[in-house]
Design a protein around this motif. Sequence first.
Motif, PDB file in Angstrom:
ATOM      1  N   ASN A 107     -39.314 -12.279 -32.630  1.00 39.81           N
ATOM      2  CA  ASN A 107     -38.697 -13.070 -31.556  1.00 39.81           C
ATOM      3  C   ASN A 107     -37.526 -13.895 -32.076  1.00 39.81           C
ATOM      4  OD1 ASN A 107     -40.500 -12.063 -29.699  1.00 39.81           O
ATOM      5  ND2 ASN A 107     -41.878 -13.831 -29.802  1.00 39.81           N
ATOM      6  N   TYR A 108     -37.676 -14.458 -33.261  1.00 41.17           N
ATOM      7  CA  TYR A 108     -36.610 -15.299 -33.823  1.00 41.17           C
ATOM      8  C   TYR A 108     -35.320 -14.510 -33.992  1.00 41.17           C
ATOM      9  CZ  TYR A 108     -33.856 -17.884 -37.243  1.00 41.17           C
ATOM     10  OH  TYR A 108     -32.817 -18.509 -37.902  1.00 41.17           O
ATOM     11  N   TYR A 109     -35.403 -13.346 -34.624  1.00 38.57           N
ATOM     12  CA  TYR A 109     -34.177 -12.595 -34.898  1.00 38.57           C
ATOM     13  C   TYR A 109     -33.593 -11.971 -33.636  1.00 38.57           C
ATOM     14  CZ  TYR A 109     -34.392 -13.423 -39.854  1.00 38.57           C
ATOM     15  OH  TYR A 109     -34.388 -14.038 -41.081  1.00 38.57           O
ATOM     16  N   LEU A 110     -34.433 -11.587 -32.693  1.00 37.40           N
ATOM     17  CA  LEU A 110     -33.896 -11.089 -31.421  1.00 37.40           C
ATOM     18  C   LEU A 110     -33.188 -12.207 -30.666  1.00 37.40           C
ATOM     19  CD1 LEU A 110     -36.759  -8.751 -30.144  1.00 37.40           C
ATOM     20  CD2 LEU A 110     -34.610  -8.097 -31.250  1.00 37.40           C
ATOM     21  N   GLU A 111     -33.746 -13.403 -30.694  1.00 35.57           N
ATOM     22  CA  GLU A 111     -33.089 -14.544 -30.045  1.00 35.57           C
ATOM     23  C   GLU A 111     -31.769 -14.870 -30.740  1.00 35.57           C
ATOM     24  OE1 GLU A 111     -36.039 -17.547 -30.273  1.00 35.57           O
ATOM     25  OE2 GLU A 111     -37.316 -16.647 -28.713  1.00 35.57           O
ATOM     26  N   GLN A 112     -31.756 -14.842 -32.062  1.00 37.40           N
ATOM     27  CA  GLN A 112     -30.539 -15.169 -32.795  1.00 37.40           C
ATOM     28  C   GLN A 112     -29.424 -14.164 -32.523  1.00 37.40           C
ATOM     29  OE1 GLN A 112     -29.939 -18.011 -34.640  1.00 37.40           O
ATOM     30  NE2 GLN A 112     -31.864 -18.568 -33.652  1.00 37.40           N
ATOM     31  N   ALA A 114     -29.110 -12.706 -29.656  1.00 38.06           N
ATOM     32  CA  ALA A 114     -28.914 -12.729 -28.198  1.00 38.06           C
ATOM     33  C   ALA A 114     -29.330 -11.418 -27.544  1.00 38.06           C
ATOM     34  CB  ALA A 114     -27.462 -13.062 -27.867  1.00 38.06           C
ATOM     35  N   ALA A 116     -32.976 -10.940 -27.036  1.00 44.11           N
ATOM     36  CA  ALA A 116     -34.404 -11.133 -26.767  1.00 44.11           C
ATOM     37  C   ALA A 116     -34.794 -10.695 -25.364  1.00 44.11           C
ATOM     38  CB  ALA A 116     -34.782 -12.603 -26.971  1.00 44.11           C
ATOM     39  N   ALA A 117     -33.882 -10.769 -24.415  1.00 43.82           N
ATOM     40  CA  ALA A 117     -34.197 -10.371 -23.040  1.00 43.82           C
ATOM     41  C   ALA A 117     -34.540  -8.887 -22.936  1.00 43.82           C
ATOM     42  CB  ALA A 117     -33.019 -10.692 -22.113  1.00 43.82           C
ATOM     43  N   ARG A 119     -36.367  -7.183 -25.308  1.00 43.81           N
ATOM     44  CA  ARG A 119     -37.370  -6.872 -26.336  1.00 43.81           C
ATOM     45  C   ARG A 119     -38.303  -5.739 -25.910  1.00 43.81           C
ATOM     46  NH1 ARG A 119     -42.189  -8.665 -26.898  1.00 43.81           N
ATOM     47  NH2 ARG A 119     -41.865  -9.432 -29.035  1.00 43.81           N
ATOM     48  N   ARG A 167     -22.180 -14.336 -35.649  1.00 40.64           N
ATOM     49  CA  ARG A 167     -23.633 -14.515 -35.613  1.00 40.64           C
ATOM     50  C   ARG A 167     -24.260 -14.067 -36.932  1.00 40.64           C
ATOM     51  NH1 ARG A 167     -26.992 -15.573 -31.225  1.00 40.64           N
ATOM     52  NH2 ARG A 167     -25.013 -16.285 -30.326  1.00 40.64           N
TER      53      ARG A 167
END
Length: 253
Positions: A107-112, A114, A116-117, A119, A167
């Motif tokens: 979750n952290y790396y997907l959020e970083q 951008a 994560a939506a 996943r 990023r």
Amino acid sequence: MNQFEFTLSGITKSYGSLQVLAGLSLTVKTNSIVALLGPSGCGKTTLLSIIAGLKKPDQGQVTGVDNKPISYLFQEPRLLDWLTVAENLAFVLKDHIPRSELTGRINYYLEQMAIAAYRDAYPRKLSGGQQQRVAIARALAYPSRLLLMDEPFKSLDLSLKWALMTRFLQLWAADPRTVVFVTHDPKEALLLADEVYVLSPKPTVVKSHHVINLPRPERKPTALPLLQLEQRISADLIGEEETLTGYPRPSSP
């Protein structure tokens, strides 16, 4: 701090009668970002494969890499179509991260990045840029101390390229690791790297080596020190004896 300095000494590689690498030597320092620039077909991808241990040199040696965890980021995302975005990350992490930390790390790396939506989406439903975000997240999530990148931003449009490079640098600053990446773009090299090695046409050796002393927060495409260094690197790439058209410069009367 994990030390990961390594050296290539006299690396030679041929395919049949075609010599690609001809005694190439260089050193990569711990937690530095090193760019490899050179003409098409000069053996940059072959060199990455030798560093990764996927190919053996005919002569020479790589010292300092054995038994170290390595992640590899390709020009193409190379995602598994039958797995979701999150499952693509889990596939490479499951044997290297405690089960209790797996979901949080994904979750952290997907959020970083951008992404994560998406996943739970499958790669075929994503755009090329979104797929590359997932590939970068996967490469950075893997607990390696060496990251090899083979032109990962090449196929992206300019605005997306700069966004992903920014990023990437933010994530690298938060968790530094040693990075070697191949590019054809001097601007990309100058914005990302600590050092740039310009490679000659094959049979390939190191043609020049440049250290970038300008702090990254001050690196803009229009910064004068970078423009001056870009000119020197471009001259190395095309050869001082050639013009941009590829023809020899006219001799002085």
